[in-house]
Scaffold this motif. Structure first.
Motif, PDB file in Angstrom:
ATOM      1  N   GLN A  33       0.822  -1.201   0.000  1.00 35.06           N
ATOM      2  CA  GLN A  33       0.000   0.000   0.000  1.00 35.06           C
ATOM      3  C   GLN A  33       0.860   1.257   0.000  1.00 35.06           C
ATOM      4  O   GLN A  33       0.573   2.224  -0.723  1.00 35.06           O
ATOM      5  N   ARG A  34       1.929   1.257   0.803  1.00 35.16           N
ATOM      6  CA  ARG A  34       2.807   2.426   0.839  1.00 35.16           C
ATOM      7  C   ARG A  34       3.429   2.688  -0.529  1.00 35.16           C
ATOM      8  O   ARG A  34       3.552   3.842  -0.967  1.00 35.16           O
ATOM      9  N   GLU A  35       3.790   1.613  -1.227  1.00 37.07           N
ATOM     10  CA  GLU A  35       4.419   1.769  -2.529  1.00 37.07           C
ATOM     11  C   GLU A  35       3.430   2.296  -3.571  1.00 37.07           C
ATOM     12  O   GLU A  35       3.805   3.068  -4.461  1.00 37.07           O
ATOM     13  N   LEU A  36       2.177   1.889  -3.482  1.00 39.25           N
ATOM     14  CA  LEU A  36       1.196   2.227  -4.511  1.00 39.25           C
ATOM     15  C   LEU A  36       0.465   3.540  -4.247  1.00 39.25           C
ATOM     16  O   LEU A  36      -0.082   4.146  -5.178  1.00 39.25           O
ATOM     17  N   THR A  37       0.446   3.994  -3.020  1.00 38.89           N
ATOM     18  CA  THR A  37      -0.325   5.189  -2.680  1.00 38.89           C
ATOM     19  C   THR A  37       0.070   6.426  -3.489  1.00 38.89           C
ATOM     20  O   THR A  37      -0.819   7.171  -3.938  1.00 38.89           O
ATOM     21  N   PRO A  38       1.355   6.694  -3.731  1.00 41.58           N
ATOM     22  CA  PRO A  38       1.679   7.895  -4.523  1.00 41.58           C
ATOM     23  C   PRO A  38       1.044   7.894  -5.916  1.00 41.58           C
ATOM     24  O   PRO A  38       0.591   8.944  -6.395  1.00 41.58           O
ATOM     25  N   SER A  39       0.979   6.731  -6.570  1.00 39.92           N
ATOM     26  CA  SER A  39       0.366   6.693  -7.903  1.00 39.92           C
ATOM     27  C   SER A  39      -1.127   6.967  -7.822  1.00 39.92           C
ATOM     28  O   SER A  39      -1.708   7.612  -8.708  1.00 39.92           O
ATOM     29  N   LEU A  40      -1.770   6.517  -6.743  1.00 39.15           N
ATOM     30  CA  LEU A  40      -3.201   6.749  -6.569  1.00 39.15           C
ATOM     31  C   LEU A  40      -3.485   8.200  -6.203  1.00 39.15           C
ATOM     32  O   LEU A  40      -4.461   8.791  -6.677  1.00 39.15           O
ATOM     33  N   GLU A  41      -2.618   8.775  -5.375  1.00 36.46           N
ATOM     34  CA  GLU A  41      -2.783  10.201  -5.048  1.00 36.46           C
ATOM     35  C   GLU A  41      -2.617  11.065  -6.297  1.00 36.46           C
ATOM     36  O   GLU A  41      -3.361  12.030  -6.505  1.00 36.46           O
ATOM     37  N   ALA A  42      -1.639  10.700  -7.135  1.00 38.27           N
ATOM     38  CA  ALA A  42      -1.419  11.464  -8.371  1.00 38.27           C
ATOM     39  C   ALA A  42      -2.609  11.346  -9.308  1.00 38.27           C
ATOM     40  O   ALA A  42      -3.034  12.343  -9.918  1.00 38.27           O
ATOM     41  N   MET A  43      -3.179  10.146  -9.422  1.00 40.26           N
ATOM     42  CA  MET A  43      -4.345   9.973 -10.287  1.00 40.26           C
ATOM     43  C   MET A  43      -5.549  10.701  -9.709  1.00 40.26           C
ATOM     44  O   MET A  43      -6.355  11.287 -10.451  1.00 40.26           O
ATOM     45  N   GLY A  44      -5.699  10.694  -8.386  1.00 43.15           N
ATOM     46  CA  GLY A  44      -6.801  11.420  -7.759  1.00 43.15           C
ATOM     47  C   GLY A  44      -6.721  12.906  -8.009  1.00 43.15           C
ATOM     48  O   GLY A  44      -7.751  13.570  -8.239  1.00 43.15           O
ATOM     49  N   ALA A  45      -5.497  13.455  -8.008  1.00 48.02           N
ATOM     50  CA  ALA A  45      -5.312  14.873  -8.300  1.00 48.02           C
ATOM     51  C   ALA A  45      -5.576  15.164  -9.774  1.00 48.02           C
ATOM     52  O   ALA A  45      -6.197  16.175 -10.120  1.00 48.02           O
ATOM     53  N   LEU A  46      -5.125  14.285 -10.628  1.00 45.74           N
ATOM     54  CA  LEU A  46      -5.329  14.464 -12.069  1.00 45.74           C
ATOM     55  C   LEU A  46      -6.821  14.430 -12.410  1.00 45.74           C
ATOM     56  O   LEU A  46      -7.314  15.231 -13.213  1.00 45.74           O
ATOM     57  N   ALA A  47      -7.551  13.489 -11.794  1.00 49.86           N
ATOM     58  CA  ALA A  47      -8.970  13.320 -12.097  1.00 49.86           C
ATOM     59  C   ALA A  47      -9.798  14.514 -11.653  1.00 49.86           C
ATOM     60  O   ALA A  47     -10.828  14.826 -12.262  1.00 49.86           O
ATOM     61  N   ALA A  48      -9.369  15.200 -10.595  1.00 49.06           N
ATOM     62  CA  ALA A  48     -10.115  16.357 -10.099  1.00 49.06           C
ATOM     63  C   ALA A  48      -9.529  17.676 -10.592  1.00 49.06           C
ATOM     64  O   ALA A  48     -10.097  18.735 -10.321  1.00 49.06           O
ATOM     65  N   GLY A  49      -8.403  17.590 -11.332  1.00 50.04           N
ATOM     66  CA  GLY A  49      -7.730  18.785 -11.802  1.00 50.04           C
ATOM     67  C   GLY A  49      -7.675  18.866 -13.315  1.00 50.04           C
ATOM     68  O   GLY A  49      -8.691  19.133 -13.968  1.00 50.04           O
ATOM     69  N   PRO A  50      -6.505  18.626 -13.909  1.00 51.96           N
ATOM     70  CA  PRO A  50      -6.348  18.821 -15.358  1.00 51.96           C
ATOM     71  C   PRO A  50      -7.318  18.018 -16.215  1.00 51.96           C
ATOM     72  O   PRO A  50      -7.859  18.548 -17.193  1.00 51.96           O
ATOM     73  N   LEU A  51      -7.564  16.746 -15.886  1.00 52.81           N
ATOM     74  CA  LEU A  51      -8.495  15.959 -16.702  1.00 52.81           C
ATOM     75  C   LEU A  51      -9.909  16.504 -16.596  1.00 52.81           C
ATOM     76  O   LEU A  51     -10.636  16.580 -17.597  1.00 52.81           O
TER      77      LEU A  51
END
Length: 556
Positions: A33-51
Motif C-alpha cells: 500500500q505504501r508503494e502504490l499510494t503515490p500513484s493513486l494520489e497522483a491519479m486522484g489529483a489528475l482526475a479532479a484537476g487537469p483531466l
C-alpha cells in the motif's frame, strides 16, 4: 447584490474517497500500500484537476469522420477530441492496461490497476471503453497462446509509451443482433493460404484502434457459435491505409458521445485465426470476463463521482433557511446513494480480487467457480445501480441537474450504456443460470456469504448480516423448488434471482468490511452504509406468473 450559486467542486478523488482508501488498507499488505499510494494520489489529483478541466472544456466536442480528401480519395479518417487524446497518453503512462501484465505486486496487481481506473474513469469521457477492450484482447491472446500474435501484439497493447501503445477493438455486433452472436454473417475466406474477412460490423466502438478481435464464419463451417472462429485483425497496413475496411458513419448515441462508434464493412480484410477455426464464441470468454469487470468498475466509479458532487452540493446549496446538508430528507437521500455505492464497490472489487488471484496462480477449488459467477453478478447489478444513482443525483440538483452546461446530464447518459455493454441484464442473468447449472458456483457463493456474515461480532451489524444470509438462502430454495415444479419460471425469474444473489453477496461483503473498519479504524461509517443498504432491499424475488406476463405483453 444578485445571488449566484456556487457549483459543486471536487478535491483529490483519492484523498476524499474513504471507501477506496479503507478497502486498500484492509486488503493490501502495508508495504504494498505504501508503494502504490503515490500513484493513486497522483491519479486522484489528475482526475479532479487537469483531466476534469479538459473534460469541461471538451463538453461540446465529438469525434468527426472525414470520408474523402480534397481530391476525391477515400480516407475514412477519424479525429478524436482533445480530452481523448490526453486520456490515451495518461492511460499509457499510468499503466492502466500494463499494470496487471507487469505483475509487480502479484495478486494485488489487478487491485492496483482497477483502483487507478476507478479514479480515472469519471473524468475520461469513457476512454475506459477502448482500454477495457485492449485489456481483454491482451488477456485473450495470452490465454490462447498463439505465439506469433502474442509476440506481435501484447507488448504494444501493454506498453507504457503513448507513442507505441495500441488499443484494440472488439467487433462482435452485426445487424443480426449483439447478444446472439451465433447469428453473425461475416465470412472468412481463405485466399492463397491466408484469411480475408467479408461482412458488416454494425456497432464497433473505439473505431480508431490499431487492432481488433472479431468473429467470422470460415467458409464451409456450420451455423451457430460453434461454426464461428475468433480472428485477429490489424486495422491499417504498413502505409497507414485502412486494411480492407470502409467506415460508413459514426453512430449518434444517447451517451458515450466522445467514443467513436462506427458502422463498417470488411471487404477482404486480412485476418489471422486466434485459436483454430471453430468455437469462436467460447474462445471470447477470457475477453468478456475482463471487459465485464471493467464495466463494473466503471459503474462504481460513476456512482462515486455522482455522490461526491451531490455531497458537495449539499454543503453549498442553501434553501429553506439553511444548507441542504442540514436537511433530514436530503441527508437520507444522499445516504441511500452512498450506501449503494459502498455495496457496489465491495462487490466489484471482490471480483477484482478473484481475478488477480487467478492470474497469480492462487485461485483454486470453489473460488475458481465463484469467479465465474461473481463476474456477471457484479456487472449486471452495478450497471443498474449506476443508472439509478445518476438519475437520483440529477434530481438532487433540481433544475441544474437537467442543464447541459453544468456537466451533470453526462452522468446519466454515460451510465445508461453500462447495463447494455458486455451483455444486457437479461443476457447476464441467463449466464448466471448456466454457471450455477454447470458448476459448484452456487454452493461456493452460499459458503462465502455464510462465512462473511458469520464473522460479524458487533451488534450493530447483526440485522444486515441476517438479511444477507436469509436472502441468499431464499434464492437457493427458490431455484431448487422452481426447477422441480415450474421450470419455465426459472428463466422468467432469472433477473430477480441474479439480482438477489448479487445484492446478498454485496451486503455480506459490506458487513465484513464494516466489522474490520470498526475493529481497525474505529469508524462506523461502513456499518451505517450496511444498515442503509439492507433497508433498501436485498431480496428481489417475488411471485411470478408467466401467464400474466404473456397477457400483458400480447395485450395490444
Amino acid at each position: 447584490m444578485a445571488f449566484f450559486q456556487d457549483p459543486p467542486r471536487l478535491g483529490n478523488q483519492f484523498a476524499e474517497d474513504r471507501v477506496l482508501r479503507s478497502y486498500l488498507t484492509r486488503v493490501m499488505p502495508p508495504e504494498v500500500q505504501r508503494e502504490l499510494t503515490p500513484s493513486l494520489e497522483a491519479m486522484g489529483a489528475l482526475a479532479a484537476g487537469p483531466l476534469l478541466e479538459l473534460q469541461r472544456a471538451d463538453r461540446l466536442l465529438e469525434p468527426t469522420l472525414t470520408q474523402w480528401d480534397a481530391w476525391g480519395n477515400r480516407i475514412d479518417r477519424i479525429e478524436l477530441t482533445p480530452l481523448w487524446r490526453e486520456a490515451q497518453a495518461v492511460a499509457a503512462r499510468e499503466g492502466l492496461v500494463a499494470t496487471p501484465y507487469e505483475r509487480r505486486h502479484g495478486r494485488y496487481s489487478r487491485v492496483h490497476q482497477f483502483a487507478l481506473v476507478h479514479l480515472f474513469h469519471p473524468s475520461s469521457d469513457i476512454y475506459t471503453c477502448p482500454l477495457a477492450m485492449t485489456d481483454g484482447a491482451a488477456k485473450t491472446l495470452l490465454a490462447h497462446g498463439n505465439r506469433t500474435l502474442v509476440e506481435r501484439a501484447v507488448p504494444r497493447l501493454t506498453s507504457r509509451e503513448p507513442a507505441t501503445m495500441w488499443t484494440s477493438g472488439q467487433w462482435m455486433t452485426e445487424r443480426t443482433g449483439g447478444s446472439d452472436v451465433g447469428r453473425s454473417e461475416t465470412i472468412a475466406r481463405q485466399v492463397d493460404g491466408a484469411f480475408q474477412l467479408h461482412g458488416v460490423k454494425w456497432f464497433t466502438s473505439a473505431a480508431t484502434s490499431e487492432m481488433a478481435l472479431t468473429l467470422a464464419r470460415p467458409e464451409g463451417n456450420g451455423p451457430g457459435g460453434k461454426g464461428l472462429a475468433l480472428f485477429y485483425v490489424e486495422t491499417r497496413d504498413e502505409r497507414g491505409a485502412l486494411n480492407g475496411i470502409t467506415l460508413h458513419r459514426l453512430k449518434e448515441k444517447l451517451g458515450t458521445r466522445k467514443l467513436p462508434t462506427a458502422e463498417l464493412t470488411l471487404d477482404g480484410t486480412p485476418a489471422v485465426p486466434v485459436a483454430g477455426l471453430a468455437d469462436g464464441v467460447r474462445n471470447i470468454a477470457p475477453m468478456l470476463n475482463v471487459t465485464r469487470t471493467w464495466n463494473a468498475v466503471s459503474a462504481v466509479a460513476e456512482m462515486r463521482r455522482a455522490v461526491a458532487l451531490a455531497r458537495d452540493w449539499g454543503r453549498r446549496r442553501v434553501a429553506f433557511g439553511g444548507p441542504l446538508a442540514e436537511k433530514p430528507l436530503h441527508l437520507q437521500t444522499v445516504a441511500a446513494l452512498q450506501a449503494e455505492y459502498e455495496a457496489a464497490f465491495q462487490l466489484t472489487f471482490f471480483a477484482v480480487e478473484l481475478l488477480g488471484r487467478e492470474e497469480a496462480g492462487e485461485l483454486g477449488g470453489s473460488d475458481a467457480a465463484l469467479l465465474r459467477l461473481v463476474t456477471p453478478l457484479a456487472k449486471l447489478c452495478t450497471g443498474k445501480q449506476a443508472v439509478a444513482v445518476a438519475s437520483e443525483t440529477l434530481e438532487v440538483f433540481g433544475g441544474a441537474g437537467y442543464v447541459e452546461d453544468t456537466g451533470l446530464p453526462r452522468l446519466l447518459r454515460d451510465s445508461q450504456v453500462l447495463p447494455i455493454w458486455e451483455g444486457t441484464t437479461n443476457v447476464l442473468s441467463l449466464d448466471v443460470l448456466r454457471v450455477i447449472q454447470t458448476s459448484e458456483a452456487l454452493p461456493a457463493l452460499l459458503a462465502k456469504v455464510a462465512a462473511l456474515t458469520g464473522a460479524v461480532r458487533d451488534a450493530r451489524l447483526a440485522t444486515p448480516a441476517g438479511i444477507a444470509l436469509t436472502a441468499v438462502d431464499r434464492a437457493t430454495a427458490w431455484i431448487t423448488e422452481t426447477a422441480a415444479t415450474e421450470p419455465a419460471l426459472i428463466e422468467a425469474g432469472a433477473r430477480h434471482f441474479a439480482t438477489t444473489l448479487a445484492r446478498s453477496l454485496a451486503l455480506s461483503l459490506l458487513v465484513h468490511h464494516a466489522q474490520w473498519s470498526l475493529d481497525h479504524e474505529g469508524d462506523g461509517s461502513a456499518a451505517a452504509a450496511a444498515r442503509q443498504f439492507a433497508r433498501a432491499g436485498v431480496d428481489r424475488l417475488d411471485d411470478l406468473d408467466l401467464g400474466d406476463a404473456r397477457l400483458l405483453v400480447q395485450e395490444a
